[in-house]
Design an enzyme around this catalytic site. Structure first.
Site, PDB file in Angstrom:
ATOM      1  N   SER A  58       0.800  -1.221   0.000  1.00  0.00           N
ATOM      2  CA  SER A  58       0.000   0.000   0.000  1.00  0.00           C
ATOM      3  C   SER A  58       0.834   1.272   0.000  1.00  0.00           C
ATOM      4  O   SER A  58       0.316   2.350  -0.311  1.00  0.00           O
ATOM      5  CB  SER A  58      -0.951   0.009   1.204  1.00  0.00           C
ATOM      6  N   ASP A 355      -2.160   8.623   7.552  1.00  0.00           N
ATOM      7  CA  ASP A 355      -3.146   7.770   8.224  1.00  0.00           C
ATOM      8  C   ASP A 355      -2.414   6.878   9.222  1.00  0.00           C
ATOM      9  O   ASP A 355      -1.221   7.090   9.471  1.00  0.00           O
ATOM     10  CB  ASP A 355      -3.967   6.981   7.196  1.00  0.00           C
ATOM     11  N   HIS A 358       0.530   5.053   6.802  1.00  0.00           N
ATOM     12  CA  HIS A 358       1.231   5.547   5.617  1.00  0.00           C
ATOM     13  C   HIS A 358       1.691   6.998   5.753  1.00  0.00           C
ATOM     14  O   HIS A 358       0.990   7.823   6.352  1.00  0.00           O
ATOM     15  CB  HIS A 358       0.321   5.433   4.394  1.00  0.00           C
TER      16      HIS A 358
END
Length: 390
Positions: A58, A355, A358
């Protein structure tokens, strides 16, 4: 330097962890699917880099998970709020703007962002700027990320590149395609964190693995799998590689929140595992440079780059290196992933973390510039601007 303290699993019940992921499940099912960032043009002119082929998780996913039935998704507001190419609409990137892969591609002269492999328009000449195979929740090991139901592990990502390889043969002819891939393209791999966070260290799912494998054994398996994956890419004519090590995963807002740590503390076990893996990764890349003729495996010291930002965040203009700009739950907003119901900070460029997991675009820019132009302390044996020109 951030101090560390051992994680105590009893601090957070397994029932609470399950509740968190059921909430995420509901959130992702109800979120509308918006812009996917399909081969977005960044309007940057210039030459040099042929294609950027991006593999990983991600941290560099550009929208592949939009096309999967998965709990790991970012195609919902306010993700992408600062991504200019989409007009601030979510694309599936797990940050507020560009990923490190996006920024590196821009700086090296790519005309377009690498297009997500699963995007419907990932065909024809769109492939020539590169393809992004990365997937939120993916890991080196095939069992990593099961909690998310679907994700693309590294083995599958390499399989998908094999498909792209054949498409490039058809598009350019076999000889030109081989030259384009081997001499004008860079292969970027950012993977490994999920193998710890969402596999070996994850409550409930990891009990069997941790009972049967020591950390040394598990890391050994990771590196053997990665060796095979990188060798497969080499056999498909990849020659220029950059591989990032695992960052300080014990310092992310999620880990600090669930372990109820102070601002200057990090989870000791998670960071120790990352460092243990990173030492052996460097040795593996040195070995492959000697073993595979014509190859260049570049080691990106992401761990130290991110730890530098966390430790000395004020020197880089940040106000926080502990709290998520977008998230909910606990002291550091580190439990619930970013979504429409999340709290959102006002100064997004003042937070190291977007977040619970990340970096923000502002942090990504600093990291990317170091990878592009930094010295051998952060990227070796050459930086990415030099790798492009080899």
């Amino acid at each position: 330097m951030a101090t560390t303290r051992a994680s105590t699993s009893g601090r957070v019940s397994q029932a609470f962890t399950i509740l968190v992921f059921f909430f995420f499940f509901f959130l992702t099912l109800t979120a509308s699917v918006e812009a996917a960032g399909r081969g977005v043009n960044n309007d940057k002119k210039g030459g040099g880099l042929g294609a950027s082929f991006i593999f990983g998780d991600s941290l560099v996913d550009a929208g592949n998970n939009n096309y999967l039935s998965t709990l790991s998704r970012a195609n919902m507001q306010p993700n992408g709020i600062d991504f200019k190419a989409s007009g601030g609409n979510p694309t599936g990137r797990f940050t507020n703007g560009r990923t490190i892969g996006d920024i590196v591609g821009e700086e090296l002269g790519s005309a377009n962002y690498a297009i997500p492999f699963l995007a419907p328009n990932a065909t024809g000449k769109a492939l020539l700027a590169g393809v992004n195979y990365a997937s939120g929740g993916g890991g080196i090991m095939n069992g990593t990320g099961r909690i998310f139901v679907n994700r693309l592990g590294m083995d599958v990502q390499v399989d998908f590149f094999n498909t792209t390889r054949k498409q490039l043969d058809d598009l350019l002819g076999k000889e030109k395609a081989k030259e384009y891939i081997s001499k004008k393209s860079i292969f970027s791999i950012t993977i490994g964190a999920n193998d710890f966070l969402n596999n070996y260290l994850f409550p409930l799912l990891s009990v069997g693995t941790r009972f049967t494998q020591t950390p040394d054994d598990f890391i050994g398996d990771m590196l053997e799998h990665l060796r095979d994956q990188l060798t497969r890419l080499y056999q498909l004519d990849a020659r220029k590689f950059v591989i990032g090590n695992v960052g300080p995963i014990g310092c992310i807002p999620y880990q600090k929140t669930i372990n109820q740590l102070k601002e200057d503390e990090c989870v000791d076990l998670a960071n120790k595992l990352a460092n243990q893996y990173n030492v052996k990764l460097k040795s593996l890349l040195d070995e492959l440079n000697k073993k595979l003729p014509g190859s260049m495996f570049v080691h990106a010291n992401v761990y130290d780059l991110v730890m530098e930002l966390i430790t000395n965040y004020k020197e880089y203009g940040f106000k926080s290196a502990t709290k998520a700009c977008c998230g909910n739950g606990g002291q550091y907003a580190g439990i619930i992933p970013c979504g429409p119901t999340s709290s959102l900070c006002e100064e997004r460029d003042k937070y190291v973390f977007w977040d619970p997991y990340h970096p923000s675009e502002a942090a990504n820019v600093i990291i990317a510039k170091q990878l592009l132009y930094g010295d051998i302390k952060v990227i070796s044996p050459v930086n990415l601007s030099k790798l492009r020109d080899l």
